[in-house]
Structure formats: structure tokens, C-alpha cells
Design a protein around this motif. Structure first.
Motif, PDB file in Angstrom:
ATOM      1  N   LEU A 160       0.815  -1.211   0.000  1.00 58.82           N
ATOM      2  CA  LEU A 160       0.000   0.000   0.000  1.00 58.82           C
ATOM      3  C   LEU A 160       0.852   1.266   0.000  1.00 58.82           C
ATOM      4  O   LEU A 160       0.327   2.372  -0.164  1.00 58.82           O
ATOM      5  N   PHE A 161       2.162   1.113   0.220  1.00 63.01           N
ATOM      6  CA  PHE A 161       3.064   2.264   0.280  1.00 63.01           C
ATOM      7  C   PHE A 161       4.021   2.280  -0.913  1.00 63.01           C
ATOM      8  O   PHE A 161       5.100   2.855  -0.849  1.00 63.01           O
ATOM      9  N   LYS A 162       3.611   1.657  -1.997  1.00 65.25           N
ATOM     10  CA  LYS A 162       4.462   1.583  -3.180  1.00 65.25           C
ATOM     11  C   LYS A 162       4.887   2.977  -3.642  1.00 65.25           C
ATOM     12  O   LYS A 162       4.064   3.872  -3.826  1.00 65.25           O
ATOM     13  N   GLY A 163       6.200   3.153  -3.783  1.00 67.39           N
ATOM     14  CA  GLY A 163       6.743   4.410  -4.260  1.00 67.39           C
ATOM     15  C   GLY A 163       6.792   5.530  -3.243  1.00 67.39           C
ATOM     16  O   GLY A 163       7.239   6.639  -3.549  1.00 67.39           O
ATOM     17  N   LYS A 164       6.359   5.283  -2.003  1.00 68.72           N
ATOM     18  CA  LYS A 164       6.276   6.339  -0.995  1.00 68.72           C
ATOM     19  C   LYS A 164       7.485   6.309  -0.058  1.00 68.72           C
ATOM     20  O   LYS A 164       8.262   5.368  -0.040  1.00 68.72           O
ATOM     21  N   ARG A 165       7.602   7.346   0.751  1.00 69.97           N
ATOM     22  CA  ARG A 165       8.669   7.434   1.751  1.00 69.97           C
ATOM     23  C   ARG A 165       8.124   6.914   3.075  1.00 69.97           C
ATOM     24  O   ARG A 165       7.074   7.346   3.541  1.00 69.97           O
ATOM     25  N   ILE A 166       8.868   5.976   3.663  1.00 72.69           N
ATOM     26  CA  ILE A 166       8.414   5.395   4.937  1.00 72.69           C
ATOM     27  C   ILE A 166       9.607   5.284   5.891  1.00 72.69           C
ATOM     28  O   ILE A 166      10.765   5.402   5.483  1.00 72.69           O
ATOM     29  N   ALA A 167       9.284   5.042   7.160  1.00 73.96           N
ATOM     30  CA  ALA A 167      10.311   4.783   8.165  1.00 73.96           C
ATOM     31  C   ALA A 167      10.049   3.433   8.808  1.00 73.96           C
ATOM     32  O   ALA A 167       8.896   2.998   8.932  1.00 73.96           O
ATOM     33  N   VAL A 168      11.122   2.780   9.197  1.00 77.51           N
ATOM     34  CA  VAL A 168      11.042   1.572  10.014  1.00 77.51           C
ATOM     35  C   VAL A 168      11.710   1.891  11.340  1.00 77.51           C
ATOM     36  O   VAL A 168      12.864   2.344  11.368  1.00 77.51           O
ATOM     37  N   ILE A 169      11.001   1.667  12.443  1.00 77.73           N
ATOM     38  CA  ILE A 169      11.543   1.930  13.769  1.00 77.73           C
ATOM     39  C   ILE A 169      12.009   0.613  14.365  1.00 77.73           C
ATOM     40  O   ILE A 169      11.197  -0.290  14.592  1.00 77.73           O
ATOM     41  N   GLY A 170      13.311   0.477  14.590  1.00 81.33           N
ATOM     42  CA  GLY A 170      13.856  -0.738  15.174  1.00 81.33           C
ATOM     43  C   GLY A 170      14.995  -1.304  14.362  1.00 81.33           C
ATOM     44  O   GLY A 170      14.852  -1.531  13.154  1.00 81.33           O
ATOM     45  N   GLY A 171      16.127  -1.539  15.024  1.00 84.05           N
ATOM     46  CA  GLY A 171      17.309  -2.026  14.325  1.00 84.05           C
ATOM     47  C   GLY A 171      17.694  -3.444  14.669  1.00 84.05           C
ATOM     48  O   GLY A 171      18.830  -3.864  14.420  1.00 84.05           O
ATOM     49  N   GLY A 172      16.756  -4.217  15.215  1.00 87.14           N
ATOM     50  CA  GLY A 172      16.995  -5.637  15.425  1.00 87.14           C
ATOM     51  C   GLY A 172      16.713  -6.413  14.144  1.00 87.14           C
ATOM     52  O   GLY A 172      16.496  -5.830  13.073  1.00 87.14           O
ATOM     53  N   ASN A 173      16.692  -7.736  14.252  1.00 96.97           N
ATOM     54  CA  ASN A 173      16.463  -8.557  13.059  1.00 96.97           C
ATOM     55  C   ASN A 173      15.134  -8.224  12.382  1.00 96.97           C
ATOM     56  O   ASN A 173      15.053  -8.117  11.158  1.00 96.97           O
ATOM     57  N   SER A 174      14.078  -8.065  13.188  1.00 97.68           N
ATOM     58  CA  SER A 174      12.759  -7.795  12.605  1.00 97.68           C
ATOM     59  C   SER A 174      12.749  -6.477  11.863  1.00 97.68           C
ATOM     60  O   SER A 174      12.221  -6.372  10.744  1.00 97.68           O
ATOM     61  N   GLY A 175      13.333  -5.445  12.471  1.00 99.16           N
ATOM     62  CA  GLY A 175      13.340  -4.138  11.841  1.00 99.16           C
ATOM     63  C   GLY A 175      14.158  -4.109  10.565  1.00 99.16           C
ATOM     64  O   GLY A 175      13.731  -3.556   9.539  1.00 99.16           O
ATOM     65  N   VAL A 176      15.339  -4.709  10.600  1.00101.63           N
ATOM     66  CA  VAL A 176      16.200  -4.697   9.420  1.00101.63           C
ATOM     67  C   VAL A 176      15.603  -5.551   8.305  1.00101.63           C
ATOM     68  O   VAL A 176      15.633  -5.176   7.126  1.00101.63           O
ATOM     69  N   GLU A 177      15.037  -6.699   8.643  1.00105.83           N
ATOM     70  CA  GLU A 177      14.379  -7.524   7.630  1.00105.83           C
ATOM     71  C   GLU A 177      13.221  -6.763   6.996  1.00105.83           C
ATOM     72  O   GLU A 177      13.008  -6.823   5.781  1.00105.83           O
ATOM     73  N   ALA A 178      12.452  -6.043   7.827  1.00108.13           N
ATOM     74  CA  ALA A 178      11.335  -5.255   7.305  1.00108.13           C
ATOM     75  C   ALA A 178      11.834  -4.177   6.357  1.00108.13           C
ATOM     76  O   ALA A 178      11.258  -3.956   5.276  1.00108.13           O
ATOM     77  N   ALA A 179      12.917  -3.499   6.735  1.00113.26           N
ATOM     78  CA  ALA A 179      13.465  -2.436   5.889  1.00113.26           C
ATOM     79  C   ALA A 179      13.951  -2.992   4.555  1.00113.26           C
ATOM     80  O   ALA A 179      13.739  -2.376   3.497  1.00113.26           O
ATOM     81  N   ILE A 180      14.586  -4.157   4.581  1.00114.46           N
ATOM     82  CA  ILE A 180      15.074  -4.778   3.338  1.00114.46           C
ATOM     83  C   ILE A 180      13.905  -5.115   2.418  1.00114.46           C
ATOM     84  O   ILE A 180      13.939  -4.829   1.216  1.00114.46           O
ATOM     85  N   ASP A 181      12.869  -5.723   2.985  1.00114.40           N
ATOM     86  CA  ASP A 181      11.709  -6.104   2.173  1.00114.40           C
ATOM     87  C   ASP A 181      10.980  -4.877   1.630  1.00114.40           C
ATOM     88  O   ASP A 181      10.575  -4.843   0.461  1.00114.40           O
ATOM     89  N   LEU A 182      10.813  -3.867   2.478  1.00121.45           N
ATOM     90  CA  LEU A 182      10.076  -2.673   2.055  1.00121.45           C
ATOM     91  C   LEU A 182      10.837  -1.877   1.005  1.00121.45           C
ATOM     92  O   LEU A 182      10.237  -1.227   0.149  1.00121.45           O
ATOM     93  N   ALA A 183      12.160  -1.918   1.067  1.00118.96           N
ATOM     94  CA  ALA A 183      12.969  -1.160   0.105  1.00118.96           C
ATOM     95  C   ALA A 183      12.716  -1.604  -1.330  1.00118.96           C
ATOM     96  O   ALA A 183      12.941  -0.839  -2.277  1.00118.96           O
ATOM     97  N   LYS A 184      12.220  -2.821  -1.503  1.00113.80           N
ATOM     98  CA  LYS A 184      11.916  -3.324  -2.844  1.00113.80           C
ATOM     99  C   LYS A 184      10.610  -2.734  -3.393  1.00113.80           C
ATOM    100  O   LYS A 184      10.343  -2.838  -4.593  1.00113.80           O
ATOM    101  N   ILE A 185       9.811  -2.152  -2.501  1.00114.81           N
ATOM    102  CA  ILE A 185       8.475  -1.697  -2.875  1.00114.81           C
ATOM    103  C   ILE A 185       8.349  -0.184  -2.821  1.00114.81           C
ATOM    104  O   ILE A 185       7.854   0.446  -3.749  1.00114.81           O
ATOM    105  N   VAL A 186       8.807   0.393  -1.711  1.00113.25           N
ATOM    106  CA  VAL A 186       8.587   1.820  -1.467  1.00113.25           C
ATOM    107  C   VAL A 186       9.662   2.654  -2.156  1.00113.25           C
ATOM    108  O   VAL A 186      10.645   2.123  -2.698  1.00113.25           O
TER     109      VAL A 186
END
Length: 529
Positions: free
Chosen positions: A352-378
């Protein structure tokens, strides 16, 4: 559309049809409409009891209905292509429309048929959402069983303008009679409980009629199921009371670190655990949220657990495996903009955030994995970590740093989520070293800052908890109260991992077994005297 393997599987499933199924499509000139035509044509070619027409006139295009040939008042509509995670939903819709009985509690099916009133549902899903199929399938079953229920199931990617217009920033998003009804995952029982005013009373009556258990597990995640399997295989009458069977597994997509399993997904693993629990004769009680615990007065007596619907369950021993939930930031704006830009599931809501600017809060495994996955979309990801360095595994950090559209901020404290009243538009970030604050303009914030144990209901029961709410257990999984054990993410055991939870759950089950064989029930002692 469907490759040879998928067509072969679908043809085999369609062999279960008992009556004709009609597909009626309303199409436009879009690429999605062309793909829809191809998909429906392939399906109809696989079985002579399936017919398709392309003369539909519904205003939402492209879309198609699946209806029973013998009763045109029972139908479900898919808008967009139900592929990805929703292909199973499409198959089930075809089977149910064709008279194949659903593998659902017959009482729930009857409850759906008996609903009074007119219910017009619209539900938005994304093809990458692993929480959406449960809602899609529940609404599909209701629509095909009750002519006063209609369900239109909409793939958000094919109807972006409508998603924007309705301000949908999280899926599954369900509307009833034109008004927002619920955001999030719902299974059939939960959905019916929201519609049927007498559902809680009926459920409580059914639960109150159950005989006391020898082992009652509170929580249906990996720890709870593991403990129940061990005690059931020892021959003890075992039950699992769970607010949501599967627990955090239902919110977990890729699992690649479970020994012996190269790859699986959380909902699939939850389904496998449920199957195994049923095979071992365990009494599964879903949507059973514990609210009160009254420990037994003496060894061999009965512990009592009260549920949110008023039912009371009794057992000689208890295993507490209530797990944990995502921790909230606890800052102004977070609650206000939840599902309006503030999200917790990157797999469900990321598209739902394709092409948009977003933030991920958290630098543990969950946060970094989320950022990696989202970077392919947003369009751009800002990852914010409170600590002075990221805490994720090094392999994940290397991958994250290699991505061109990611900014990493450490030693940063999010102090506020901002918005325009209807949706999130940024956050306020404080540099923990200098104290300087700045506002970052964003359209979404994904919170991934760890877990908080689901143990609030145990306050004042006598169970020893840490200041963080974790249940204190010994090396056998025993709490400070005889006959009560605990395992999994709700306890003090570090490393909140699936495999650890399973091991701790098994340990708690073995502890309960040892307790039971050493303590006779009070009633039996009295009768023997």
C-alpha cells in the motif's frame, strides 16, 4: 495465467464439485481484465460443471462472481486477481459454490446460515498479505451459505484510486454496509461473534459443559502446542485455550531458521501445528481469551481459568504460554494514526506504500528484515534505531547497507508521529547525543521494536513476574505455584525464537507430566479414605 502444475492441481480439486458453478465476469479494457478473462477461461476448461460468461455489467471492473448454479442468490465477488496468497481462497470459493462441504466446525456453518439481517461486505486485500486469506475465506463461506450476506473481495493493487479515496493504509480492511467494520485478521468464529449478539453466550455455555482437564494450556503458539502434544501423548486429557491459535506465527512470513525445515511460512506452520494437535486428540478452544486465574488451594486440586466470554475452565495443571505481542512506541500520534500510516506488518501493508517514503523503527532482526523487504516496494526507507548501533545479524546489516534507497539513523528517538488528522505525514526524531529534534516527512511508519508479554491478566494471581511482566520459571518450566508451568515468549527465557519456544513448551509439558504423576487428585484421595 496458471502454469501446468497449478492447472493439474486445480483440476484435481474440481473433481470434488457436486453441482454446477457459474462464473460471471464484468470486464473493461485493462491489463488486469485481460488476465482475468484468461484465468476464468482456464478454470472453466478444467471441468464441465464450471461455466463462464463475460457479459456482467457490474460497475466495479474488472471483477467476477462465483455463484451456485442451483441458487443464484448465493455468490461471492472477486475484484482483481485472487492469486498469490489468495489462490487458495479462489479454489475454496469454487469448491464451496459447487457443493463441496467446507472443513469448518458445523456449528459455525449453521451459525452463518442463521444470521438475520442484510450484510453487504467489502474487503480489501493485497496479494502479499498472509493475514488476508482468513478474512477472505470467512466472508466467502458466509456469502455462499447465506443469501442475505454478500461479499466483494478487492485486490487493492487493481483499485488504487479507491484505496486512496477510502484512506486504506492497512490490510485486511473490511467494510460493512459502506462503513468501516474492522481492520486486521479475523477468522470465521470471530467474525460471527461480532455479528451474532448471542455468540459469546453460546460459546460460554459450550465451554462450561466441558469436564475438567488434566492439563490445560493457555495459548496456542509454538510453545503451547508443543507442551500439549507432550502431555497428550502421555495419556493425559489435554486442552488448549487460545485467543488466536498460532499466535505470532500468524504474523510471520518467511521462516528459514527452523532446524529440519529449510523454509516455511508462519500461517502454514500454524496450520501444521493445528493438524498435529487434532491428530493427538487435544481439545482446541479458539477465541478463548483468558482474563482471570484462580490457582488451586492445594496440590491435586483444580485450577480455574475464566475466559472473556464468562466461561470457566478447570484443570489439575496449567501451562501458561500466552506469548507476546508487538511493542508499541508509546508516543503521541501512534494510536491516532494506527492503520492510517502507522503499521506493524510490512508484508501485509507494504504494497500500500508503493513508491512512498516510509520509516522503520527498530534495528533488530525484525526491523532490518522489514526495511530490506520494504525497500523493494517503497520509494525510500529511513531506518531508525534507538541504540548507538544496529542489533541485527551482520548478514542482514550488510544487505541493508547495500540498498541505495535506505538511510540508517542510529542513536535516534522517535518522540511523535505527526499527521493531518486523517493519515500520518511524518515523525519527530530526537538525536539522543545532541538533543536536537527534527521532523522527517513520511507517509508511513512501520514499528518493529520488540515484544511485550501477554501477562497483564496474571497480575495479582500470585504468579511471580518480573518488572517487565515475564513469567518467572525454573529449569523445568515450573512457576512458583505448584501445578502451574509456563513456556515460550511470555517467560523469562531469553532469545524469543520459534525453536526456543517449542523446546521450552516441551519442557513445561514434561514438567506438568511429572507433577501429575506425583500428585493424586483431591477427590480421589478423599474417596480412597
Amino acid at each position: 495465467m496458471l502454469d501446468t502444475n497449478m492447472q493439474t492441481q486445480l483440476k484435481q480439486y474440481l473433481g470434488n464439485l457436486r453441482e454446477p458453478v457459474e462464473l460471471v465476469a464484468s470486464l473493461d479494457e485493462s491489463d488486469t481484465a485481460k488476465q482475468t478473462r484468461e484465468l476464468l477461461t482456464q478454470i472453466a476448461d478444467l471441468h464441465d460443471m464450471v461455466s463462464v460468461s463475460f457479459d456482467g455489467t457490474h460497475e466495479r471492473k474488472p471483477s467476477f462472481i462465483i455463484r451456485r448454479g442451483s441458487d443464484a442468490t448465493k455468490w461471492v465477488r472477486f475484484a482483481g486477481l485472487p492469486l498469490g496468497h489468495e489462490f487458495t481462497s479462489l479454489v475454496l470459493a469454487l469448491l464451496w459454490a459447487g457443493g463441496h462441504p467446507p472443513k469448518v466446525d458445523p456449528d459455525l456453518v449453521q451459525q452463518a446460515r442463521a444470521l438475520e439481517g442484510d450484510y453487504e461486505f467489502e474487503m480489501f486485500f493485497s496479494l502479499s498479505c498472509h493475514n488476508c486469506p482468513d478474512v477472505v475465506q470467512a466472508l466467502t463461506l458466509m456469502a455462499l451459505e447465506n443469501p442475505r450476506v454478500t461479499a466483494t473481495l478487492i485486490e487493492g493493487g487493481a483499485f488504487k484510486d479507491e484505496v486512496e479515496e477510502r484512506g486504506i493504509l492497512a490490510v485486511p480492511a473490511t467494510f460493512l454496509n459502506g462503513e468501516s467494520f474492522y481492520n486486521g485478521k479475523m477468522e470465521l468464529a470471530e467474525l460471527l461473534s461480532k455479528l451474532d449478539s448471542g455468540a459469546d453466550e453460546k460459546a460460554a455455555e459450550k465451554l462450561n459443559a466441558k469436564d475438567p482437564f488434566e492439563v490445560l494450556v493457555i495459548g496456542g503458539g509454538p510453545a503451547g502446542v508443543a507442551s500439549a502434544i507432550y502431555t497428550a501423548r502421555k495419556g493425559f486429557r489435554t486442552g488448549i485455550a487460545a485467543e488466536r491459535f498460532g499466535g505470532q506465527l500468524q504474523d510471520t512470513l518467511g521462516i528459514e531458521n527452523l532446524p529440519g525445515t529449510s523454509y516455511t511460512e508462519g500461517p502454514k506452520l500454524a496450520g501444521d501445528l493445528k493438524t498435529q494437535a487434532n491428530e493427538n486428540g487435544i481439545d482446541l478452544m479458539d477465541l478463548a481469551r483468558a482474563t482471570e486465574l484462580r490457582p488451586a488451594g492445594e496440590a491435586g486440586g483444580m485450577h480455574e481459568v475464566t475466559l472473556a466470554n464468562g466461561a470457566v475452565l478447570k484443570s489439575r495443571s496449567l501451562i501458561l504460554s500466552t506469548g507476546a505481542r508487538w511493542r508499541n512506541l508509546g508516543v503521541p500520534g501512534e494510536a491516532e494514526y494506527r492503520n492510517k500510516g502507522v503499521a506493524y506488518c510490512p508484508h501485509c501493508d507494504g504494497p500500500l506504500f508503493k513508491g512512498k517514503r516510509i520509516a522503520v523503527i527498530g534495528g533488530g532482526n525484525s526491523g532490518v528484515e522489514a526495511a530490506i523487504d520494504l525497500a523493494k516496494i517503497v520509494g525510500h526507507v529511513t531506518l531508525i534505531e534507538f541504540d548507538t548501533k544496529l542489533r541485527a545479524d551482520e548478514v542482514l546489516q550488510r544487505k541493508l547497507r547495500s540498498l541505495p534507497n535506505v538511510e540508517i539513523i542510529t542513536n535516534g528517538e522517535t518522540t511523535k508521529i505527526t499527521g493531518d488528522g486523517s493519515r500520518c505525514n511524518g515523525l519527530v526524531l530526537k538525536d539522543r547525543e545532541t538533543g536536537e529534534e527534527r521532523t522527517i516527512t513520511l507517509e508511513g511508519v512501520f514499528v518493529q521494536i520488540g515484544l511485550v508479554p501477554n501477562t497483564e491478566w496474571l497480575q495479582g494471581t500470585g504468579i511471580n513476574l518480573t518488572k517487565y511482566g515475564e513469567i518467572i520459571v525454573d529449569e523445568h518450566g515450573a512457576t512458583n505455584i505448584p501445578g502451574i508451568y509456563a513456556g515460550g515468549d511470555a517467560t523469562i527465557v531469553p532469545d524469543k525464537q520459534i525453536v526456543v519456544a517449542m523446546g521450552e513448551g516441551a519442557k513445561a509439558g514434561l514438567g506438568a507430566f511429572d507433577y501429575l504423576i506425583r500428585n493424586e487428585p483431591v477427590e480421589e484421595i478423599a474417596n480412597a479414605a
